[in-house]
Enzyme design. Sequence first.
Site, PDB file in Angstrom:
ATOM      1  N   PRO A   1      11.866 -21.187  10.049  1.00 42.46           N
ATOM      2  CA  PRO A   1      12.482 -20.156  10.880  1.00 42.46           C
ATOM      3  C   PRO A   1      11.929 -18.757  10.660  1.00 42.46           C
ATOM      4  CG  PRO A   1      14.000 -20.929   9.197  1.00 42.46           C
ATOM      5  CD  PRO A   1      12.830 -21.876   9.195  1.00 42.46           C
ATOM      6  N   ASN A   2      11.717 -18.087  11.756  1.00 41.73           N
ATOM      7  CA  ASN A   2      11.301 -16.677  11.828  1.00 41.73           C
ATOM      8  C   ASN A   2       9.842 -16.438  11.469  1.00 41.73           C
ATOM      9  OD1 ASN A   2      13.855 -15.538  12.661  1.00 41.73           O
ATOM     10  ND2 ASN A   2      14.585 -16.089  10.612  1.00 41.73           N
TER      11      ASN A   2
ATOM     12  N   ARG B   1       6.744  -7.629  12.112  1.00 37.73           N
ATOM     13  CA  ARG B   1       7.652  -6.762  11.352  1.00 37.73           C
ATOM     14  C   ARG B   1       7.482  -7.048   9.866  1.00 37.73           C
ATOM     15  NH1 ARG B   1      12.909  -8.614  13.781  1.00 37.73           N
ATOM     16  NH2 ARG B   1      11.715  -9.669  15.372  1.00 37.73           N
TER      17      ARG B   1
ATOM     18  N   TYR C   1       5.306  -9.279   4.121  1.00 37.55           N
ATOM     19  CA  TYR C   1       4.590 -10.476   4.563  1.00 37.55           C
ATOM     20  C   TYR C   1       3.153 -10.218   5.021  1.00 37.55           C
ATOM     21  CZ  TYR C   1       9.326 -12.362   4.504  1.00 37.55           C
ATOM     22  OH  TYR C   1      10.571 -12.755   4.113  1.00 37.55           O
TER      23      TYR C   1
ATOM     24  N   ASN D   1       6.155 -24.182   4.528  1.00 37.25           N
ATOM     25  CA  ASN D   1       6.891 -22.943   4.294  1.00 37.25           C
ATOM     26  C   ASN D   1       8.167 -23.058   5.107  1.00 37.25           C
ATOM     27  OD1 ASN D   1       8.021 -20.440   4.028  1.00 37.25           O
ATOM     28  ND2 ASN D   1       6.118 -19.303   4.369  1.00 37.25           N
TER      29      ASN D   1
ATOM     30  N   ALA E   1      13.750 -19.461   5.284  1.00 40.09           N
ATOM     31  CA  ALA E   1      15.083 -19.353   4.672  1.00 40.09           C
ATOM     32  C   ALA E   1      15.731 -20.718   4.434  1.00 40.09           C
ATOM     33  CB  ALA E   1      15.976 -18.483   5.547  1.00 40.09           C
TER      34      ALA E   1
ATOM     35  N   HIS F   1      16.126 -22.168   0.896  1.00 41.87           N
ATOM     36  CA  HIS F   1      17.204 -21.798  -0.015  1.00 41.87           C
ATOM     37  C   HIS F   1      18.540 -22.438   0.354  1.00 41.87           C
ATOM     38  CE1 HIS F   1      14.070 -18.960  -0.879  1.00 41.87           C
ATOM     39  NE2 HIS F   1      14.213 -18.353   0.278  1.00 41.87           N
TER      40      HIS F   1
ATOM     41  N   ASP G   1      16.201 -33.910   1.295  1.00 46.23           N
ATOM     42  CA  ASP G   1      16.346 -35.354   1.510  1.00 46.23           C
ATOM     43  C   ASP G   1      15.222 -35.909   2.387  1.00 46.23           C
ATOM     44  OD1 ASP G   1      18.624 -35.256  -0.006  1.00 46.23           O
ATOM     45  OD2 ASP G   1      20.022 -35.459   1.669  1.00 46.23           O
TER      46      ASP G   1
ATOM     47  N   GLU H   1       5.010 -26.724  -1.338  1.00 48.14           N
ATOM     48  CA  GLU H   1       5.873 -25.629  -0.885  1.00 48.14           C
ATOM     49  C   GLU H   1       5.092 -24.320  -0.971  1.00 48.14           C
ATOM     50  OE1 GLU H   1       9.459 -25.325  -3.198  1.00 48.14           O
ATOM     51  OE2 GLU H   1      10.027 -23.396  -2.331  1.00 48.14           O
TER      52      GLU H   1
ATOM     53  N   HIS I   1       5.240 -20.033  -0.224  1.00 45.89           N
ATOM     54  CA  HIS I   1       5.907 -18.790   0.179  1.00 45.89           C
ATOM     55  C   HIS I   1       4.893 -17.663   0.140  1.00 45.89           C
ATOM     56  CE1 HIS I   1       9.710 -20.717   0.346  1.00 45.89           C
ATOM     57  NE2 HIS I   1       9.475 -21.243  -0.844  1.00 45.89           N
ATOM     58  N   ILE I   2       4.868 -16.907   1.210  1.00 45.16           N
ATOM     59  CA  ILE I   2       3.936 -15.785   1.322  1.00 45.16           C
ATOM     60  C   ILE I   2       4.273 -14.723   0.283  1.00 45.16           C
ATOM     61  CG2 ILE I   2       3.182 -13.924   2.865  1.00 45.16           C
ATOM     62  CD1 ILE I   2       3.943 -15.916   5.206  1.00 45.16           C
ATOM     63  N   SER I   3       5.549 -14.406   0.189  1.00 45.44           N
ATOM     64  CA  SER I   3       6.007 -13.388  -0.769  1.00 45.44           C
ATOM     65  C   SER I   3       6.388 -14.059  -2.091  1.00 45.44           C
ATOM     66  CB  SER I   3       7.220 -12.656  -0.201  1.00 45.44           C
ATOM     67  OG  SER I   3       8.313 -13.556  -0.024  1.00 45.44           O
TER      68      SER I   3
ATOM     69  N   ARG J   1      12.310 -11.031  -5.547  1.00 44.12           N
ATOM     70  CA  ARG J   1      13.152 -10.527  -4.450  1.00 44.12           C
ATOM     71  C   ARG J   1      14.635 -10.837  -4.757  1.00 44.12           C
ATOM     72  NH1 ARG J   1      10.720 -12.403   1.097  1.00 44.12           N
ATOM     73  NH2 ARG J   1      12.122 -10.755   1.816  1.00 44.12           N
TER      74      ARG J   1
ATOM     75  N   ARG K   1      17.066 -15.801  -2.984  1.00 48.09           N
ATOM     76  CA  ARG K   1      15.770 -16.442  -2.688  1.00 48.09           C
ATOM     77  C   ARG K   1      15.191 -17.175  -3.909  1.00 48.09           C
ATOM     78  NH1 ARG K   1      14.499 -14.160   2.360  1.00 48.09           N
ATOM     79  NH2 ARG K   1      15.276 -12.043   2.544  1.00 48.09           N
TER      80      ARG K   1
HETATM   81  O1  CA2 Z   1       7.843 -15.545   1.535  1.00 47.69           O
HETATM   82  C1  CA2 Z   1       7.994 -16.479   2.344  1.00 47.69           C
HETATM   83  O2  CA2 Z   1       7.054 -17.100   2.840  1.00 47.69           O
HETATM   84  C2  CA2 Z   1       9.414 -16.851   2.817  1.00 47.69           C
HETATM   85  O3  CA2 Z   1       9.459 -18.265   2.969  1.00 47.69           O
HETATM   86  C3  CA2 Z   1       9.616 -16.161   4.156  1.00 47.69           C
HETATM   87  C4  CA2 Z   1      11.030 -16.352   4.703  1.00 47.69           C
HETATM   88  C5  CA2 Z   1      12.080 -16.002   3.664  1.00 47.69           C
HETATM   89  O4  CA2 Z   1      13.360 -16.305   4.167  1.00 47.69           O
HETATM   90  C6  CA2 Z   1      11.849 -16.745   2.363  1.00 47.69           C
HETATM   91  O5  CA2 Z   1      12.829 -16.330   1.432  1.00 47.69           O
HETATM   92  C7  CA2 Z   1      10.472 -16.449   1.815  1.00 47.69           C
HETATM   93  C8  CA2 Z   1      11.265 -15.441   5.908  1.00 47.69           C
HETATM   94  C9  CA2 Z   1      10.292 -15.573   6.984  1.00 47.69           C
HETATM   95  C10 CA2 Z   1      10.616 -14.524   8.008  1.00 47.69           C
HETATM   96  O6  CA2 Z   1       9.431 -13.887   8.345  1.00 47.69           O
HETATM   97  C11 CA2 Z   1       9.496 -12.721   9.017  1.00 47.69           C
HETATM   98  C12 CA2 Z   1       8.300 -12.135   9.290  1.00 47.69           C
HETATM   99  C13 CA2 Z   1       8.272 -10.946   9.956  1.00 47.69           C
HETATM  100  C14 CA2 Z   1       9.451 -10.348  10.377  1.00 47.69           C
HETATM  101  C15 CA2 Z   1      10.659 -10.946  10.103  1.00 47.69           C
HETATM  102  C16 CA2 Z   1      10.675 -12.151   9.437  1.00 47.69           C
END
Ligand code: CA2
Length: 151
Positions: free
Chosen positions: A10-11, A18, A23, A79, A82, A85, A92, A103, A105-107, A112, A116
Amino acid sequence: MPKIVVLNGPNLNLLGEREPAVYGRATLADVEALCQATGARLGVSVECLQSNHEGVLVDALQAAGRGVRAGEVLGVVLNAGAYTHTSVALHDAITGAQVPVVEVHISNVHAREAFRHHSHVAPAAAGIVIGFGVDGYALAIEGLVRKFGGR
Ligand code: CA2
């Protein structure tokens, strides 16, 4: 040619639009192009899917598991955003599908918010790449090929 499936949750379709401080500036299309280029370099095909829906990701993991059993799929780069978490369903799906998952994660999620820090994916994962920006996807593909590619 063996296949690696790259799943974004998601997202992540908003990447590059943004929160560049968290990210980076790469878009999802840039990430998918990086994955394709990495696959081409390593001799695997890459299929990319992004979804904002948990069940679609579960379906994709089940399909990847069938691909592993058919000898067509090497593993999955996931990836889960959210859902990482929150989602017992993804945990499963990975254990049920018996598919090697890396797995990503970019960040650096551990630097954080506390919510997370826990991952439902991690205990089911073959490996984890965290905090290397979008390069983590290339590292994860290379890790899958090195660990499961049989060469
Ligand atoms: O660091 C990552 O890759 C995450 O999986 C990114 C997720 C976050 O919920 C995880 O805790 C860590 C969020 C992805 C949302 O990405 C956005 C990018 C630009 C603007 C808004 C959201």
